[in-house]
Design a protein around this motif. Structure first.
Motif, PDB file in Angstrom:
ATOM      1  N   ALA A  92       8.778 -36.874   3.718  1.00 29.33           N
ATOM      2  CA  ALA A  92       9.710 -37.468   2.754  1.00 29.33           C
ATOM      3  C   ALA A  92       9.408 -36.993   1.340  1.00 29.33           C
ATOM      4  O   ALA A  92      10.329 -36.711   0.553  1.00 29.33           O
ATOM      5  CB  ALA A  92       9.629 -38.991   2.843  1.00 29.33           C
ATOM      6  N   ILE A  93       8.129 -36.905   0.993  1.00 30.02           N
ATOM      7  CA  ILE A  93       7.745 -36.416  -0.329  1.00 30.02           C
ATOM      8  C   ILE A  93       8.224 -34.980  -0.522  1.00 30.02           C
ATOM      9  O   ILE A  93       8.800 -34.626  -1.567  1.00 30.02           O
ATOM     10  CB  ILE A  93       6.214 -36.507  -0.502  1.00 30.02           C
ATOM     11  N   CYS A  94       7.986 -34.147   0.479  1.00 28.41           N
ATOM     12  CA  CYS A  94       8.395 -32.742   0.376  1.00 28.41           C
ATOM     13  C   CYS A  94       9.908 -32.610   0.290  1.00 28.41           C
ATOM     14  O   CYS A  94      10.431 -31.733  -0.417  1.00 28.41           O
ATOM     15  CB  CYS A  94       7.859 -31.959   1.571  1.00 28.41           C
ATOM     16  N   ASP A  95      10.638 -33.469   0.988  1.00 28.90           N
ATOM     17  CA  ASP A  95      12.097 -33.435   0.934  1.00 28.90           C
ATOM     18  C   ASP A  95      12.585 -33.745  -0.482  1.00 28.90           C
ATOM     19  O   ASP A  95      13.473 -33.060  -1.010  1.00 28.90           O
ATOM     20  CB  ASP A  95      12.672 -34.434   1.934  1.00 28.90           C
ATOM     21  N   ARG A  96      12.011 -34.751  -1.106  1.00 31.08           N
ATOM     22  CA  ARG A  96      12.423 -35.113  -2.466  1.00 31.08           C
ATOM     23  C   ARG A  96      12.039 -34.043  -3.481  1.00 31.08           C
ATOM     24  O   ARG A  96      12.745 -33.832  -4.471  1.00 31.08           O
ATOM     25  CB  ARG A  96      11.782 -36.446  -2.874  1.00 31.08           C
ATOM     26  N   ASP A  97      10.904 -33.367  -3.220  1.00 30.81           N
ATOM     27  CA  ASP A  97      10.413 -32.399  -4.192  1.00 30.81           C
ATOM     28  C   ASP A  97      10.851 -30.969  -3.893  1.00 30.81           C
ATOM     29  O   ASP A  97      10.382 -30.020  -4.528  1.00 30.81           O
ATOM     30  CB  ASP A  97       8.883 -32.460  -4.258  1.00 30.81           C
ATOM     31  N   GLY A  98      11.737 -30.799  -2.918  1.00 35.21           N
ATOM     32  CA  GLY A  98      12.289 -29.483  -2.635  1.00 35.21           C
ATOM     33  C   GLY A  98      11.354 -28.539  -1.922  1.00 35.21           C
ATOM     34  O   GLY A  98      11.549 -27.318  -1.975  1.00 35.21           O
ATOM     35  N   LEU A  99      10.366 -29.046  -1.232  1.00 37.00           N
ATOM     36  CA  LEU A  99       9.425 -28.205  -0.482  1.00 37.00           C
ATOM     37  C   LEU A  99       9.897 -28.154   0.966  1.00 37.00           C
ATOM     38  O   LEU A  99       9.341 -28.810   1.855  1.00 37.00           O
ATOM     39  CB  LEU A  99       8.003 -28.771  -0.578  1.00 37.00           C
ATOM     40  N   GLN A 100      10.932 -27.395   1.216  1.00 36.27           N
ATOM     41  CA  GLN A 100      11.607 -27.447   2.507  1.00 36.27           C
ATOM     42  C   GLN A 100      10.753 -26.894   3.643  1.00 36.27           C
ATOM     43  O   GLN A 100      10.777 -27.425   4.761  1.00 36.27           O
ATOM     44  CB  GLN A 100      12.940 -26.688   2.426  1.00 36.27           C
ATOM     45  N   HIS A 101       9.991 -25.839   3.387  1.00 34.81           N
ATOM     46  CA  HIS A 101       9.150 -25.288   4.453  1.00 34.81           C
ATOM     47  C   HIS A 101       8.134 -26.330   4.914  1.00 34.81           C
ATOM     48  O   HIS A 101       7.952 -26.552   6.125  1.00 34.81           O
ATOM     49  CB  HIS A 101       8.435 -24.032   3.953  1.00 34.81           C
TER      50      HIS A 101
END
Length: 747
Positions: free
Chosen positions: A489-498
């Motif tokens: 969820a954190i990566c999704d919000r911060d644009g870290l898609q990989h």
């Protein structure tokens, strides 16, 4: 220890032990380990170290107390060694004497400061961490003695205003004593203040007594001296206690001459004592005239080089705009307000689950405490605590507070994510790499999929210490899964898609592995309730699996694995209205009872109200809970006497009773007693807020009556969520778009 694995060492230790008539300790340890699953760590070295210190003192207690029962001892000793008391514990084969029946105390202090003097249930004050104590007695001219530790009853309360103070009032015959303890001053001149008022109808003496012990037992005291002005004690050659007037009579004694209590009638007096044993005692005596109450104050300077950056805040500053509660039950109101202050006091920088026994760090306790700091609106305090997390992460990504406890990474990632959600912020840049490494560690730590019961799960470990011997605990797995979902969820919000895709894939695989394991266990047990591990039958350790419902919400509220687990625990693991933990804690656990109540609240089970009432009734007069509660004495029997995690759970419970998230919906007023809502004579509304939620900040106001009104004001982060009002005893209502109130009707 690793060097004990070497064959010569093992042979030499075993031979030496047998030659002296002892069992081979390594053989004994090997047999003990057979009761656990093979694991990297037999027991965390931190807990072993703490246990050794604890029992070293307890061994000292056994050498001192039982043949000196004519001394005045702390309240727990007076009760535990009294064969007529329900707290009595036989001593026949006990090599140590521990406080197992009245582990209750309350800390005082100021926000952002490490010093936390504690006060026991009869007013015994320990001003310095794990040090000596000060007791106060009244002795009248007729020979009657008011000794609070020996008193059957007393009145103790927590004052909350511009400061916090513990007030203890005791009486015996015509003698009265009021003892008030607080901390005053700034960083440079902070001091613990003991304010005393004594009444003695016949006239007598107020005795301020220096004691070589504290609420855990013996605490060595070798030297005490009254200074030339007769205004202060020098303890171990350091000025430590200051009186507001000259001491009129002074007594001192050592171990060989017995407690100073035995010399109260001595007329000569001594101004100093040196005791090679470390059991020096002293008494500063002040005259109390007949019919004329005596007021004196005692000041103990507090010096610590551990402070947060910048000046400490005042209580009023810390409480400004916090999430406030206003309810018609004075007791519930009091323990909520006390719990808020407990959290503030125990979060000077790191968060501590207690002021004494547990004044150290665990990720587990920290996650729950920071959750409640956020629920209480204390965002800066929560952020400051989270800033300490990265420094505790090892190079491989392991968030380390205890060896062999594999739940910590999930807890750290989950609370990072919760902070971001509740504050509507992106992850701080300095938190990013620790989060990514922490999430990768979870997947790398899982067991190989070898077809065994624990295949694909996290390895056996010591886990949450009260679940049983080392095993592959579902508690660890649920937190691991929760941590992976949080990282995604954190990566999704911060644009870290990989990274989001990688963590999501890992979480899906982990969930499938856990669910398959649970299905296999359900078939073996013949019911869906989740045990502590795949290797266990249902027992009180199954409380760990409650985490899947609260706080992680990994499964729907009505999932039979959760609801059946609740029923098992209620039917088999409750004593005195609360969850009784058989493993290690062996007491009623307030915070674990509230975990069960949280799962019941989600499921709409009105029995959660009774569990809350039961926990409220177990609070001490100062609004605190020890970690575990003795079922007969109702005093603490395990852990710290003021358990900050328990206080945190009370805050979280009240918050969720008023406002909680379920999926993409916000649920309001789902855990309030129906009699509150239906009270037509109520003179004031019920209020709660401002409360942080994943959707924004909300404040509630409830107007009781035959048709109660629930109103709210909110500032949403994005679009308005679906809002449901689900009060117990009334018809549930779904709020329409752009609506800010509903009127409730009886079923």
């Amino acid at each position: 220890m690793p060097w004990m694995k070497w064959l010569p060492w093992r042979f030499m230790v075993g031979k030496f032990a047998r030659a002296h008539g002892f069992l081979d300790p390594l053989s004994v340890m090997a047999r003990l380990q057979r009761f656990s699953e093979p694991s990297e760590v037999a027991e965390p070295i931190e807990l072993l170290r703490a246990g050794v210190v604890f029992h070293a003192r307890a061994l000292m207690n056994s050498k001192v107390i039982q043949h000196n029962l004519d001394w005045v001892w702390p309240y727990w000793v007076e009760r535990q060694f009294d064969p007529t008391d329900k707290s009595f514990i036989p001593r026949a084969f006990s090599i140590t004497h521990c406080n197992l029946s009245h582990r209750n105390w309350t800390a005082v202090g100021q926000p952002d400061c490490e010093e936390m003097p504690i006060v026991d249930p009869r007013g015994l004050l320990m001003p310095y961490y794990d040090g000596w104590s000060i007791d106060v007695w009244v002795v009248d001219d007729g020979g009657d003695r008011l000794i609070p530790a020996k008193a059957g009853d007393c009145c103790q309360k927590l004052e909350m205003g511009s400061n916090i103070a513990v007030v203890t009032e005791t009486a015996s015959g015509d003698n009265r004593l009021r003892n008030r303890v607080l901390v005053e001053g700034g960083i440079e001149d902070r001091q613990c203040v003991l304010e005393l008022t004594a009444e003695c109808r016949q006239g007598g003496w107020l005795v301020v007594a220096l004691r070589p012990y504290n609420p855990e037992g013996v605490s060595f005291l070798h030297k005490v001296r009254l200074d030339e002005r007769r205004r202060s004690w020098l303890i171990e050659e350091k000025q430590a206690v200051e009186f507001d007037r000259p001491v009129e009579r002074h007594l001192a004694s050592d171990y060989r001459h017995g407690d100073v209590f035995l010399h109260l009638e001595d007329t000569g007096g001594r101004t100093h004592s040196e005791c090679e044993v470390g059991m020096a005692t002293a008494g500063a005596m002040f005259r109390v005239e007949s019919g004329d109450p005596l007021d004196i104050s005692v000041h103990i300077p507090l010096h610590s080089d551990k402070h947060t950056s910048g000046p400490a805040q005042r209580w009023a500053d810390c409480l400004h705009n916090h999430c406030a509660l206003s309810v018609p039950d004075p007791h519930l109101q009091f323990i909520y307000d006390a719990a808020i202050r407990t959290l503030i006091l125990h979060s000077p920088c790191d968060v501590y689950p207690g002021p004494f026994t547990y004044k150290r760090f665990w990720f587990r306790d920290a996650a729950f405490m920071i959750q409640s700091l956020l629920y209480a609106g204390l965002v800066e305090r929560a952020e400051r605590a989270l800033d300490q997390f990265p420094k505790r992460q090892k190079g491989d990504g392991f968030f380390h507070s205890q060896d062999g406890e594999w739940d910590s990474n999930g807890e750290a990632l989950w609370i990072f994510d919760l902070f971001c959600q509740l504050t509507n912020r992106h992850l701080k840049s300095r938190w990013r790499e620790p989060v990514l490494r922490g999430a990768r560690w979870i997947d790398s730590k899982r067991n190989p999929r070898d077809g065994s019961r624990c295949g694909g799960l996290l390895p056996a470990g010591f886990s949450a210490e009260h679940l049983g011997p080392n095993d592959c605990y579902y508690w660890d797995d649920f937190w691991g899964l929760g941590g992976q979902l949080a990282a995604a969820a954190i990566c999704d919000r911060d644009g870290l898609q990989h990274e989001r895709e990688a963590f999501t894939t890992q979480a899906m695989d982990f969930r499938q592995t856990i669910d398959a394991s649970l299905a296999s266990v359900a078939e073996r047990l013949g019911r869906p309730a989740m045990p502590a591990s795949p290797n266990r039958r249902l027992d009180s350790g199954a409380i760990g699996s409650i985490a899947a419902g609260y706080p992680l919400q990994l499964y729907p509220a009505q999932d039979p694995r959760l609801t059946d687990l609740v029923e098992y625990l209620l039917d088999n693991c409750f004593v005195g209205g609360g969850f009784f933990q058989d493993m290690i804690h062996s007491g009623i656990n307030a915070y674990l009872t509230l975990h069960i109540a949280q799962v019941m609240l989600r499921a709409g089970d009105s029995r959660c109200l009774q569990l809350m009432r039961n926990v409220a009734a177990l609070a001490s007069p100062t609004g605190q809970w020890p970690e575990a509660i003795h079922p007969h004495s109702l005093g603490g029997c395990m852990g710290d006497g003021q358990h900050a995690w328990a206080a945190a759970e009370w805050i979280a419970m009240q918050r969720n009773c008023f406002v909680r998230e379920e999926g993409e919906s916000l649920i309001l007023a789902s855990g309030l007693p129906p009699e509150w809502l239906a009270d037509e004579s109520a003179r004031a509304p019920i209020t709660f807020g401002p409360a942080l939620t994943r959707f924004g900040t909300i404040s509630l106001e409830i107007i009781p009556g035959t048709r109660p009104q629930v109103r709210w004001m909110a500032e949403w982060y994005r679009r308005e969520p679906s809002i449901e009002v689900r009060p117990i005893g009334f018809v549930a209502a779904v709020a329409g778009a752009d609506t800010s109130q509903v009127e409730l009707t009886a079923p």
